[in-house]
Enzyme design. Structure first.
Site, PDB file in Angstrom:
ATOM      1  CB  SER A  55      -1.132  -0.177   0.985  1.00 32.20           C
ATOM      2  OG  SER A  55       0.142   0.370   2.545  1.00 32.20           O
ATOM      3  CE  LYS A 116      -2.691   2.255   4.711  1.00 29.50           C
ATOM      4  NZ  LYS A 116      -2.395   1.783   3.478  1.00 29.50           N
TER       5      LYS A 116
END
Length: 279
Positions: A55, A116
């Site tokens: 990701s 993230k």
């Protein structure tokens, strides 16, 4: 038997047992001190994390290991191992800077570590339109740069057959379209855009007080704040309290090809060019 001889005999028979007991106690004390030092360092200064998913490509690959700084955003119970239930809030709290790569406990259960990039702070609006990021109503520049090309490996399989190609040495590699985004504060980073997906067009999100909006750099393969919070899936808005720390530097990386019974593969699987890469 003369008393002097009795004393000498006593000394010979009892000293080894006493010495062994003392050494064992010293060893236990050393272990306790070592555990305390490790817990203090892990809780308040630096921790190591591994990357389990794609990701955050292209910046992070599966098999990367990195150090995370604990102090930049202050401390909460999530700064400590296992997030003990010792109260809410943060001590010495500081908000991240947009563009920071952070580790946090993912909503809703706050039991799993995610990594993230911070995109929106409290009060910001965030939206995706046709794959372009809009922050506070302003389109974030997105410039095409050289493709990401990585060797096919157990930790880096191609996302789909159309991304695979033959290398000149006969091996297979993966090629992905790569772009550079630059936030209003000047922070630049690279992202992947693999095509049109549901995540390329979203509603306008307004980040509530005490929360952050997070996105993965691999925009089409990241379950992030664009999706509702579900354990193992999207994360919604992330409470500032859930922050664990700020990504600092890569310390090791492996392509996943190492085999336990073939020691030489422990070295050939390493990706030394990724060690020392900062954020």
């Amino acid at each position: 038997m003369p008393p002097s001889l009795m004393n000498a005999s006593d000394t010979v028979t009892t000293a080894p047992a006493s010495r062994h007991k003392s050494e064992f106690v010293d060893f236990l004390q050393f272990l306790v001190k070592l555990v305390i030092v490790v817990v203090v360092i892990r809780s308040f200064f630096i921790a190591t994390f591994s990357i389990p998913s794609e990701s955050m490509m292209p910046r992070l690959l599966v098999g990367d290991y990195l150090f995370v700084q604990k102090w930049p955003y202050g401390y909460s119970r999530h700064s400590l191992p296992f997030s003990p239930p010792i109260g809410s809030g943060r001590f010495l709290s500081n908000l991240p800077t947009p563009g920071d790569v952070v580790v946090f406990k993912a909503p809703p259960s706050a039991k799993t570590d995610y990594i993230k990039r911070v995109i929106g702070l409290p009060g910001d609006t965030v939206q995706m339109r046709d794959g372009v990021l809009f922050l506070n109503g302003r389109a974030i520049p997105k410039v095409r740069v050289a493709d990401l090309v990585i060797a096919l490996s157990p930790n880096s399989p191609c996302f789909a057959p159309n991304f695979a190609e033959a290398a000149s040495d006969g091996t297979t590699r993966c090629r992905y379209p790569r772009y550079r985004e630059t936030l209003p504060n000047g922070k630049s980073y690279e992202v992947l855009d693999l095509g049109n997906t549901e995540a390329d067009n979203t509603r306008v999100f307004t980040v509530p007080a005490g929360h952050l909006f997070m996105m993965g750099d691999d925009r089409d393969k990241s379950a992030d704040s664009r999706f509702p919070a579900v354990d193992g899936g999207g994360i919604g808005f992330v409470p500032v309290e859930n922050l664990v720390g700020k990504a600092w530097v890569g310390v090791f990386s492996t392509d996943g090809s190492a085999e336990l019974l073939r020691p030489w593969t422990w070295f050939t699987a390493a990706r030394p060019n990724r060690i020392g890469m900062g954020f």
